[in-house]
Design an enzyme around this catalytic site. Structure first.
Site, mmCIF file in Angstrom:
data_model
loop_
_atom_site.group_PDB
_atom_site.id
_atom_site.type_symbol
_atom_site.label_atom_id
_atom_site.label_comp_id
_atom_site.label_asym_id
_atom_site.label_seq_id
_atom_site.Cartn_x
_atom_site.Cartn_y
_atom_site.Cartn_z
ATOM 1 N N TYR A 97 2.321 36.916 -9.597
ATOM 2 C CA TYR A 97 2.168 37.946 -8.558
ATOM 3 C C TYR A 97 2.503 39.330 -9.141
ATOM 4 O O TYR A 97 1.783 40.303 -8.904
ATOM 5 C CB TYR A 97 3.081 37.633 -7.370
ATOM 6 C CG TYR A 97 2.785 38.456 -6.139
ATOM 7 C CD1 TYR A 97 3.237 39.770 -6.021
ATOM 8 C CD2 TYR A 97 2.051 37.928 -5.078
ATOM 9 C CE1 TYR A 97 2.958 40.541 -4.901
ATOM 10 C CE2 TYR A 97 1.773 38.685 -3.943
ATOM 11 C CZ TYR A 97 2.228 39.989 -3.877
ATOM 12 O OH TYR A 97 1.941 40.751 -2.761
ATOM 13 N N PRO B 118 -7.961 38.303 -1.313
ATOM 14 C CA PRO B 118 -6.848 39.261 -1.431
ATOM 15 C C PRO B 118 -5.447 38.647 -1.329
ATOM 16 O O PRO B 118 -4.463 39.333 -1.487
ATOM 17 C CB PRO B 118 -7.097 40.229 -0.280
ATOM 18 C CG PRO B 118 -7.932 39.482 0.686
ATOM 19 C CD PRO B 118 -8.740 38.510 -0.099
ATOM 20 N N TYR C 52 4.325 36.695 3.785
ATOM 21 C CA TYR C 52 3.130 35.841 3.813
ATOM 22 C C TYR C 52 3.495 34.611 4.646
ATOM 23 O O TYR C 52 4.417 33.870 4.277
ATOM 24 C CB TYR C 52 2.749 35.371 2.409
ATOM 25 C CG TYR C 52 2.180 36.424 1.490
ATOM 26 C CD1 TYR C 52 3.000 37.348 0.845
ATOM 27 C CD2 TYR C 52 0.806 36.489 1.257
ATOM 28 C CE1 TYR C 52 2.466 38.302 -0.021
ATOM 29 C CE2 TYR C 52 0.264 37.447 0.390
ATOM 30 C CZ TYR C 52 1.109 38.341 -0.235
ATOM 31 O OH TYR C 52 0.572 39.281 -1.098
ATOM 32 N N LYS D 254 -4.750 40.767 -6.098
ATOM 33 C CA LYS D 254 -5.238 40.850 -7.476
ATOM 34 C C LYS D 254 -6.521 41.655 -7.663
ATOM 35 O O LYS D 254 -6.908 41.960 -8.791
ATOM 36 C CB LYS D 254 -5.488 39.422 -8.003
ATOM 37 C CG LYS D 254 -4.219 38.628 -8.171
ATOM 38 C CD LYS D 254 -3.299 39.271 -9.196
ATOM 39 C CE LYS D 254 -1.886 38.755 -9.086
ATOM 40 N NZ LYS D 254 -0.902 39.810 -9.378
ATOM 41 N N HIS E 190 9.009 47.178 -4.619
ATOM 42 C CA HIS E 190 9.450 45.949 -3.942
ATOM 43 C C HIS E 190 9.926 44.950 -4.984
ATOM 44 O O HIS E 190 9.297 44.777 -6.027
ATOM 45 C CB HIS E 190 8.286 45.342 -3.139
ATOM 46 C CG HIS E 190 8.042 46.038 -1.841
ATOM 47 N ND1 HIS E 190 7.545 45.400 -0.732
ATOM 48 C CD2 HIS E 190 8.244 47.319 -1.463
ATOM 49 C CE1 HIS E 190 7.448 46.241 0.275
ATOM 50 N NE2 HIS E 190 7.856 47.429 -0.148
HETATM 51 P P1 FAS Z 1 -15.225 49.521 -5.866
HETATM 52 O O1 FAS Z 1 -16.162 48.668 -5.054
HETATM 53 O O2 FAS Z 1 -13.943 49.984 -5.264
HETATM 54 O O3 FAS Z 1 -16.005 50.846 -6.345
HETATM 55 C C1 FAS Z 1 -17.338 50.780 -6.788
HETATM 56 C C2 FAS Z 1 -17.952 52.157 -6.574
HETATM 57 O O4 FAS Z 1 -19.273 52.151 -7.129
HETATM 58 C C3 FAS Z 1 -18.096 52.495 -5.090
HETATM 59 O O5 FAS Z 1 -17.588 53.777 -4.827
HETATM 60 C C4 FAS Z 1 -19.614 52.438 -4.851
HETATM 61 O O6 FAS Z 1 -20.058 53.362 -3.884
HETATM 62 C C5 FAS Z 1 -20.149 52.799 -6.224
HETATM 63 N N1 FAS Z 1 -21.508 52.294 -6.474
HETATM 64 C C6 FAS Z 1 -22.018 51.089 -6.167
HETATM 65 N N2 FAS Z 1 -23.319 51.017 -6.541
HETATM 66 C C7 FAS Z 1 -23.627 52.235 -7.107
HETATM 67 C C8 FAS Z 1 -24.802 52.790 -7.675
HETATM 68 N N3 FAS Z 1 -25.937 52.074 -7.731
HETATM 69 N N4 FAS Z 1 -24.761 54.049 -8.154
HETATM 70 C C9 FAS Z 1 -23.604 54.771 -8.097
HETATM 71 N N5 FAS Z 1 -22.445 54.307 -7.558
HETATM 72 C C10 FAS Z 1 -22.477 53.049 -7.072
HETATM 73 N N6 FAS Z 1 -7.919 44.030 -3.219
HETATM 74 C C11 FAS Z 1 -6.598 43.767 -3.136
HETATM 75 O O7 FAS Z 1 -5.950 43.578 -4.182
HETATM 76 N N7 FAS Z 1 -5.967 43.724 -1.923
HETATM 77 C C12 FAS Z 1 -6.646 43.936 -0.750
HETATM 78 O O8 FAS Z 1 -6.073 43.879 0.328
HETATM 79 C C13 FAS Z 1 -8.019 44.218 -0.793
HETATM 80 N N8 FAS Z 1 -8.727 44.465 0.353
HETATM 81 C C14 FAS Z 1 -10.063 44.717 0.271
HETATM 82 C C15 FAS Z 1 -10.819 44.992 1.431
HETATM 83 C C16 FAS Z 1 -12.196 45.249 1.363
HETATM 84 C C17 FAS Z 1 -12.985 45.531 2.614
HETATM 85 C C18 FAS Z 1 -12.843 45.230 0.095
HETATM 86 C C19 FAS Z 1 -14.329 45.449 -0.012
HETATM 87 C C20 FAS Z 1 -12.108 44.974 -1.061
HETATM 88 C C21 FAS Z 1 -10.708 44.730 -0.979
HETATM 89 N N9 FAS Z 1 -9.946 44.503 -2.123
HETATM 90 C C22 FAS Z 1 -8.620 44.251 -2.072
HETATM 91 C C23 FAS Z 1 -10.540 44.545 -3.427
HETATM 92 C C24 FAS Z 1 -10.705 45.993 -3.827
HETATM 93 O O9 FAS Z 1 -9.459 46.627 -3.820
HETATM 94 C C25 FAS Z 1 -11.374 46.016 -5.189
HETATM 95 O O10 FAS Z 1 -10.782 45.085 -6.076
HETATM 96 C C26 FAS Z 1 -11.385 47.374 -5.822
HETATM 97 O O11 FAS Z 1 -11.951 48.285 -4.926
HETATM 98 C C27 FAS Z 1 -12.165 47.281 -7.135
HETATM 99 O O12 FAS Z 1 -12.416 48.551 -7.574
HETATM 100 P P2 FAS Z 1 -13.817 48.905 -8.305
HETATM 101 O O13 FAS Z 1 -14.092 47.867 -9.309
HETATM 102 O O14 FAS Z 1 -13.689 50.318 -8.704
HETATM 103 O O15 FAS Z 1 -14.947 48.703 -7.202
HETATM 104 C C1 PHB Z 2 -2.116 45.214 1.425
HETATM 105 O O1 PHB Z 2 -1.037 45.828 1.603
HETATM 106 O O2 PHB Z 2 -3.227 45.669 1.786
HETATM 107 C C2 PHB Z 2 -2.085 43.863 0.759
HETATM 108 C C3 PHB Z 2 -0.899 43.412 0.192
HETATM 109 C C4 PHB Z 2 -0.874 42.162 -0.415
HETATM 110 C C5 PHB Z 2 -2.025 41.391 -0.439
HETATM 111 C C6 PHB Z 2 -3.217 41.856 0.129
HETATM 112 C C7 PHB Z 2 -3.235 43.106 0.745
HETATM 113 O O3 PHB Z 2 -1.990 40.155 -1.032
#
Ligand code: FAS
Ligand code: PHB
Length: 387
Positions: A382, A286, A195, A290, A72
């Site tokens: 961004y 979100p 947005y 980031k 994009h």
């Molecule tokens: P993660 O949380 O992805 O991974 C951590 C891992 O550690 C998990 O698999 C967990 O099971 C494991 N773990 C935890 N405790 C443990 C233990 N005691 N022993 C062993 N394993 C353990 N970011 C965006 O940029 N855009 C979005 O739209 C967006 N939407 C999101 C929606 C939701 C519902 C959530 C929760 C997050 C969202 N995020 C979004 C942020 C998300 O993308 C995170 O930044 C990303 O998953 C970070 O990755 P990790 O640091 O690997 O953490």
């Molecule tokens: C998404 O596609 O999930 C998305 C994109 C941009 C954002 C947050 C989520 O800022």
């Protein structure tokens, strides 16, 4: 068992760090509490910064990205019935790529399988020990002990590693709104992400492919997904995203959930032989896309620092936490700025004050979309600050 680096967590941060260490010839094990199916089933982020794409390319992890990622050139900001495009390539010469976190995790894991990496699922009771010593180790509920040189907490916001740091604190704020996100089996109605600020609330049109749309609505954190039947979701998306001469195409909603918003930054990302990456150390709303990209930035920095350490130079590793946190606070301010500019502030009880705030946000959007300087500042952040 002994290894060089014990990684706790098989989310994007843990899996990507494993690839960086594997490339550097550094031994590692990844310990994940959930099942492989659970990890592969999580639907989260959707946009990769240019820097994140570059890292995946450098590591030869870009084949799936090239097959299904959507490059994009910018985003739309929408308010008061106007939709204005910001062209990142024209402004800062960079792009972003729409590539779902679920696809990234699936590919990273498939590559670990191909390489025969030691990634273990459904490992319960993982606990870090000896992080102040030169001989740290990890134990698990089934009595295993893994001796190592370093432990990396890639275990997310609810993980066990951050609490293991003595005296660790955090700065945080909870936002008075949440995002209701849906996946829908319908081709996106837009080329670039939209947005939108609307009196009814924020809305965003993203996507996962040319056949699957990803859309979000601002809701109150107290609301339950049960209060949002599909027709109400589409009705609000039509209201908040609609502009003259444009049609939002609807489709079957295949997934919907509500995610609260918070900002969170730990006081440190290291202690002795323990290091934190990704959501274990910080959380952003979100709105600036980031979260995932910050995790990738941490991992790129820590991976390089560990490789330098094993090469005899430990100075990058001693600077890891300070460098990663300095970048994270820039990301925090951008995410907060985007969030506050684009969401309706229903938490403001006084109607006149709330109206004033809304009109100020419209003024902010008018300025941002009308000034090349302001557009460039948004585009630069961004599309991603340098790692
Ligand atoms: P993660 O949380 O992805 O991974 C951590 C891992 O550690 C998990 O698999 C967990 O099971 C494991 N773990 C935890 N405790 C443990 C233990 N005691 N022993 C062993 N394993 C353990 N970011 C965006 O940029 N855009 C979005 O739209 C967006 N939407 C999101 C929606 C939701 C519902 C959530 C929760 C997050 C969202 N995020 C979004 C942020 C998300 O993308 C995170 O930044 C990303 O998953 C970070 O990755 P990790 O640091 O690997 O953490
Ligand atoms: C998404 O596609 O999930 C998305 C994109 C941009 C954002 C947050 C989520 O800022």
């Amino acid at each position: 068992m002994r290894t060089q680096v014990a990684i706790i967590g098989a989310g994007p941060a843990g899996l990507l760090l494993g690839h960086i260490l594997q490339r550097a010839g550094i031994g590692f094990v990844i310990l994940e509490q959930k099942s492989r199916e659970y990890v592969l089933g999580r639907i989260r982020a959707g946009v990769l910064e240019q820097g994140s794409v570059d890292i995946l390319r450098d590591l030869g992890l870009d084949s799936d990205l090239d097959a299904r990622g959507l490059t994009h050139h910018g985003i739309y900001l929408q308010y008061e019935g106007q939709r204005r495009h910001l062209d990142f390539v024209d402004l800062v010469g960079r792009t972003v790529t729409v590539y779902g976190q679920q696809a990234l995790v699936r590919h990273l894991l498939a590559e670990h399988d191909r390489l025969g990496s030691d990634v273990r699922f459904e490992v319960e009771g993982v606990a870090p020990h000896g992080i102040d010593s030169g001989a740290p180790y990890v134990t698990t509920a089934d009595g295993e002990r893994i001796d190592c040189d370093f432990i990396v907490g890639a275990d997310g916001y609810h993980g066990v590693c951050r609490p293991a740091i003595p005296g660790v604190t955090a700065l945080e704020r909870d936002y008075p709104y949440a995002w209701l996100g849906i996946l829908a089996d319908v081709a996106p109605s837009t080329d670039d992400l939209i947005y939108a600020l609307h009196p009814e609330g924020f809305a965003m049109h993203s996507m996962r492919s040319l056949e699957v749309s990803r859309l979000y609505l601002q809701v109150d954190p107290s609301e339950s997904i049960d209060e949002w039947p599909d027709d109400r979701i589409w009705e609000q998306l039509q209201t908040r995203l609609g502009v003259d001469g444009w049609t939002l195409h609807e489709g079957t909603i295949t997934e919907k959930s509500i995610t609260p918003m918070r900002s969170f930054v730990a006081s440190t990302l290291e202690h002795g032989r323990l290091f934190l990456v990704g959501d274990a150390g910080h959380i952003v709303p979100p709105t600036g896309a980031k979260g995932l990209n910050s995790a990738i930035a941490d991992v790129a920095l820590l991976g390089r620092s560990l490789a330098a350490r094993y090469g005899g130079d430990d100075s990058p590793l001693t600077r890891y936490s300070a460098s990663a946190l300095a970048r994270q606070w820039k990301v925090q301010q951008f995410s907060q700025w985007m969030t506050e500019m684009l969401h309706v502030h229903r938490e403001i009880a006084d109607e006149s004050t709330r109206a004033f705030r809304y009109r100020s946000q419209v003024g902010q959007l008018e300025y941002t979309t009308g000034s090349r300087h302001a557009q460039a500042a948004l585009a630069e952040q961004y599309a991603g600050l340098p790692f």
